[in-house]
Design a protein around this motif. Structure first.
Motif, PDB file in Angstrom:
ATOM      1  N   THR A  27      -5.216   0.804   3.612  1.00 40.36           N
ATOM      2  CA  THR A  27      -5.990   1.256   2.449  1.00 40.36           C
ATOM      3  C   THR A  27      -6.700   2.569   2.750  1.00 40.36           C
ATOM      4  N   VAL A  28      -7.249   2.677   3.964  1.00 40.85           N
ATOM      5  CA  VAL A  28      -7.929   3.919   4.358  1.00 40.85           C
ATOM      6  C   VAL A  28      -6.951   5.082   4.379  1.00 40.85           C
ATOM      7  N   GLY A  29      -5.767   4.861   4.914  1.00 45.10           N
ATOM      8  CA  GLY A  29      -4.758   5.919   4.979  1.00 45.10           C
ATOM      9  C   GLY A  29      -4.314   6.362   3.591  1.00 45.10           C
ATOM     10  N   MET A  30      -4.060   5.374   2.712  1.00 43.18           N
ATOM     11  CA  MET A  30      -3.632   5.706   1.363  1.00 43.18           C
ATOM     12  C   MET A  30      -4.716   6.485   0.623  1.00 43.18           C
ATOM     13  N   SER A  90     -12.731   0.576  -2.940  1.00 38.77           N
ATOM     14  CA  SER A  90     -11.901  -0.478  -2.344  1.00 38.77           C
ATOM     15  C   SER A  90     -11.873  -0.360  -0.830  1.00 38.77           C
ATOM     16  N   THR A  91     -11.862   0.870  -0.345  1.00 38.82           N
ATOM     17  CA  THR A  91     -11.840   1.082   1.111  1.00 38.82           C
ATOM     18  C   THR A  91     -13.157   0.627   1.746  1.00 38.82           C
ATOM     19  N   LEU A  92     -14.250   0.912   1.059  1.00 39.02           N
ATOM     20  CA  LEU A  92     -15.545   0.470   1.588  1.00 39.02           C
ATOM     21  C   LEU A  92     -15.654  -1.049   1.615  1.00 39.02           C
ATOM     22  N   GLU A 123       0.838  -1.205   0.000  1.00 37.46           N
ATOM     23  CA  GLU A 123       0.000   0.000   0.000  1.00 37.46           C
ATOM     24  C   GLU A 123       0.874   1.256   0.000  1.00 37.46           C
ATOM     25  N   PHE A 124       2.010   1.213   0.693  1.00 33.92           N
ATOM     26  CA  PHE A 124       2.938   2.337   0.673  1.00 33.92           C
ATOM     27  C   PHE A 124       3.490   2.556  -0.736  1.00 33.92           C
ATOM     28  N   TYR A 125       3.825   1.446  -1.410  1.00 37.16           N
ATOM     29  CA  TYR A 125       4.321   1.523  -2.791  1.00 37.16           C
ATOM     30  C   TYR A 125       3.266   2.142  -3.698  1.00 37.16           C
TER      31      TYR A 125
END
Length: 511
Positions: free
Chosen positions: A199-202, A190-192, A151-153
């Motif tokens: 994922t929420v942070g990104m 995608s977050t939902l 997710e960081f990538y």
């Protein structure tokens, strides 16, 4: 001996096409002013220029997006060993290629104001296609990687792509939203579905970055629009100045032609009118004095006096017009010598004395004694004083008084003042009577109307002597005209030149 001049050079040739050019100039000035008054950052003209800037930027920076896509794909392959990233890279490069084809096609077109919005929609469509590619990348998943690292990538890659897209599409309105709006929607969905912290942070970071860049690009675009507006106003002002200069040159050329025609007319009038007038004046004077024998009918003698008086008036009018035209043309040269202002004034008083006695007008002299000579043109000064005295006698009523003064000014110069107790001049009419052919309301109603050239000639002659003319008047109280010569014209006020001072410059000039 004939002194005729070719008629082709004497006539002012009228160019019939000049009126058409003037209409075109007027339309240009009107259009320019309308642009200056209505030009804003949202005008169609600026939209076209900004679209052109976007096209140039897209073509020149065509390799930026492919490089970013290849780097992202390479890093992804290294981290995930998943070949699906290569398929995504091919998709992204294909979408980018479509955008470049549209940009190259637009670069070869002459985009007018009517089709600007059509081309803007086409470019926004290509950005939306690129946005679908970035949305596909945002939905990539890696089962072999740890959630946080992948997710960081993805987040870092999307932020880099977002920055590159913002810089490349700065001049295209809503481009950044079309390019990364689908990505944010995909991340939100995608977050939902999978509300994991990474994922929420990104999603939050990418959405915040998109909002910030939308705000910044809008500000930068507004600044660019203001710069374009300033440049456009400067260009329009330059164009209007050039048009004004062209109109000024045309007006000056017409004025020079008119002045040349006037000079030629006056020269012709001087020769063609003064010669027969001299004959009329001479023969009428011979007839009125009965040199060749008496006139049996006294009415004829009265008629000859009327002929002589009218001819003299016409000759004076011609002389005044010629004097004024020579002064205006800068060809009135002074013949300077040592003269006494008081003596000239006394001579002029003697010339008008007969007319003054006919109207029972008293002329009083108040002059200072032992006034030194002045360096001036005697004929010109005589004309000045005679004009002022004639005006005073003309407008002074029966039994009135005219006072002539001569003396020193406070600055060491000399003056002649002629004051009458006539009807005076209204204060608002003084500039009128001082202008060429200007006459006040009193002069217009007078039975002895003049040409309106006397006072302008007086002003001009005194100006040639570096002097000054002052006209003071009050209604129903009288008028005072003052002719002033400066101190440097008074010969006694000049210091004596010693022999050594006179020789030294001469030796220096020979060196």
């Amino acid at each position: 001996m004939s002194t005729g001049v070719s008629t082709s050079t004497d006539k002012i040739i009228v160019d019939k096409s000049r009126s058409l050019r003037n209409k075109a100039v007027t339309r240009t000035v009107r259009a320019t002013r309308e642009r200056l008054q209505t030009a804003t950052g949202n005008s169609p003209g600026f939209e076209r220029e900004m679209l052109q800037l976007h096209i140039d930027s897209a073509v020149q920076g065509a390799l930026a997006v492919p490089v970013v896509v290849m780097l992202i794909a390479a890093v992804g392959l290294y981290l995930t060993q998943d070949a699906t990233l290569l398929a995504w890279a091919v998709l992204a490069l294909s979408m980018h290629a479509i955008g470049m084809l549209v940009a190259r096609r637009a670069r070869g077109k002459d985009i007018t104001g009517e089709i600007v919005h059509r081309w803007q929609r086409r470019f926004l469509a290509t950005q939306f296609l690129m946005g679908i590619a970035w949305a596909v990348f945002a939905l990539q998943d890696c089962s072999q990687c740890s959630g946080v690292s992948f997710e960081f990538y993805k987040g870092s890659s999307l932020l880099v792509a977002l920055a590159v897209t913002a810089m490349g599409t700065l001049m295209l309105r809503h481009a950044i939203l079309c390019a990364f709006g689908p990505t944010v929607v995909a991340l939100a969905v995608s977050t939902l579905l999978h509300p994991e912290p990474a994922t929420v942070g990104m999603t939050a970071i990418v959405a915040a970055a998109l909002v910030f860049l939308v705000f910044m690009t809008r500000r930068l675009r507004h600044t660019s629009a203001q710069l374009l507006s300033s440049q456009s106003e400067k260009d329009d002002l330059i164009a209007e100045l050039e048009v004004a200069k062209a109109m000024s040159d045309e007006a000056r050329r017409r004025a020079e032609e008119a002045n040349l025609a006037k000079s030629r007319f006056l020269a012709s009038m001087s020769h063609e009118l003064r010669t027969p007038l001299n004959a009329i004046l001479g023969f009428s004077e011979v007839m009125s004095t009965e040199v060749l024998g008496p006139l049996n009918n006294p009415v004829y003698k009265e008629y000859t006096s009327d002929i002589h008086r009218s001819g003299q008036h016409l000759l004076n009018l011609i002389n005044e017009i010629l004097d004024l035209s020579r002064i205006e043309a800068g060809k009135y040269d002074l013949s300077e010598e040592s003269v006494h202002l008081v003596d000239i004034a006394e001579d002029c008083i003697g010339m008008v004395q007969l007319r003054a006695r006919a109207k029972n007008i008293t002329i009083t002299e108040q002059v200072e004694s032992d006034m030194p000579a002045v360096w001036a043109d005697e004929k010109a000064l005589r004309q000045v004083i005679l004009n002022l005295l004639s005006n005073a006698v003309k407008f002074t009523p029966q039994g009135g008084e005219v006072t002539v003064k001569a003396g020193w000014t406070a600055g060491g110069g000399q003056y002649v003042s002629i004051k009458d107790n006539g009807p005076g001049i209204p204060e608002e009419e003084i500039p009128v009577v001082l202008s060429a052919f200007g006459q006040g309301s009193i002069a217009i109603k007078s039975a002895e109307q003049g040409t309106g050239l006397g006072l302008p000639i007086v002003q001009a002659i005194l100006a040639k002597h570096n002097g000054e003319f002052i006209l003071k008047s009050k209604l129903r109280e009288g008028t005072e005209a003052i002719a002033i010569l400066p101190a440097k014209r008074v010969l006694q006020s000049l210091p004596a030149v010693s022999e050594t001072q006179a020789v030294a410059p001469r030796r220096k000039s020979f060196a």
